[in-house]
Design an enzyme around this catalytic site. Structure first.
Site, short mmCIF file in Angstrom:
data_model
loop_
_atom_site.label_atom_id
_atom_site.label_comp_id
_atom_site.label_asym_id
_atom_site.label_seq_id
_atom_site.Cartn_x
_atom_site.Cartn_y
_atom_site.Cartn_z
N SER A 3 0.84 -1.20 0.00
CA SER A 3 0.00 0.00 0.00
C SER A 3 0.86 1.24 0.00
O SER A 3 2.04 1.22 0.42
CB SER A 3 -0.90 0.01 1.25
OG SER A 3 -1.55 1.25 1.42
N TYR A 46 -1.87 -0.91 10.59
CA TYR A 46 -2.03 -1.34 9.20
C TYR A 46 -0.83 -0.90 8.36
O TYR A 46 -0.25 -1.70 7.60
CB TYR A 46 -3.32 -0.75 8.63
CG TYR A 46 -3.56 -0.99 7.16
CD1 TYR A 46 -4.09 -2.20 6.71
CD2 TYR A 46 -3.28 -0.01 6.21
CE1 TYR A 46 -4.33 -2.41 5.36
CE2 TYR A 46 -3.52 -0.22 4.87
CZ TYR A 46 -4.04 -1.42 4.44
OH TYR A 46 -4.28 -1.63 3.10
#
Length: 290
Positions: free
Chosen positions: A185, A198
């Site tokens: 990401s 995360y």
């Protein structure tokens, strides 16, 4: 005429979402585009055998659909409460004329990962492409104090343990010419404070990808990752408190749709990427990454 990427898909402001589960597509407004009406295959993955985690919705569904339309059979995972979503992914794969295998699997459990790989080998005889895509996040705007051990454990076990176990178990069944593709990401490089745990896992995925790629290069197996920016998937309205302006921060001014991310996974799995390994393919809508 080519399409203008800034207005190809819906732009914020989005309506307030009432989303209860990170895998349910139905309540989303606007509905996400997985490529149902737009992705056209050209045989890049003819007769390949692919395993995609989290293939019931979002990026996973878009990748499963694209792989099928490129000629691959696809086994994908989902959670028990995502049966309806899994049925739709199955329909899309089968409409492309390929074999679809939907498997209930919680990748936080090592034994379930082991059974998943065994199931794939039983169905296909080998695994040509492993896509580690399933992930979990939960926004905590109140800071690290608000991240419970239960949340931290769920994020780390979903995003890292599952990937590690599946790579370890699947590699003996991935022949030369096969590939592993992980989903990282933009958060790996530009972490949002409210997604601290995360973002940490996504950074670890980058390191794992680059290290594993060197480890297995001599075996003819390539390992790469895709680093999306904001993508309009069920995970977003289910885990962020406010999605009205989601994606507006990207230079293109909107989030990606899953269908716009899937071609990166197709390229990395295809013979055209035969000299590409240990790479992170960024698809951020214009946000520069290292």
């Amino acid at each position: 005429m080519p399409e203008n990427p800034t207005d190809k898909h819906p732009r914020p402001d989005f309506p307030q979402q009432d989303q209860q589960h990170p895998g349910w597509t139905g309540p989303m407004d606007p509905p996400p585009d997985h490529g149902e009406d737009s992705y056209e295959g050209s045989g890049l993955l003819r007769d390949r055998k692919a395993v995609v985690t989290g293939g019931d919705s979002g990026i996973g569904r878009a990748v499963a659909l694209a792989y099928a339309r490129e000629g691959a059979d696809v086994l994908f995972t989902h959670l028990p409460e995502e049966d309806q979503e899994a049925a739709e992914t199955t329909r899309l794969i089968e409409e492309a004329g390929r074999k679809a295998v939907a498997v209930v699997c919680d990748i936080r459990e090592e034994e379930q990962c082991r059974r998943l790989v065994e199931h794939a080998v039983d169905e296909f005889g080998r695994i040509d492409i492993l896509v580690n895509n399933a992930a979990y996040q939960m926004s905590q705007p109140d800071g690290i104090e608000a991240i419970s051990t239960e949340q931290f454990d769920r994020v780390v076990r979903t995003n890292l343990y599952g990937m590690f176990w599946l790579c370890k178990l699947a590699l003996p069944h991935i022949p030369a010419g096969g590939s592993v593709i992980n989903t990282t990401s933009v958060q790996a490089y530009k972490p949002s404070p409210h997604l601290l745990d995360y973002a940490m896992t996504k950074g670890a995925i980058v390191t794992f990808t680059q290290g594993l790629a060197q480890m297995v290069a001599a075996d003819g197996v390539r390992v790469n990752a895709v680093a999306p920016g904001p993508v309009w998937t069920p995970l977003i309205p289910a885990t962020l408190p406010d999605t009205a302006e989601f994606g507006k921060q990207s230079p293109l001014g909107r989030p990606a749709q899953p269908a716009e991310i899937a071609p990166a996974f197709v390229f990395l799995a295809s013979p055209q990427a035969s000299f590409v390994t240990a790479e992170i393919l960024n698809a951020t809508g214009g946000t520069p990454l290292p």
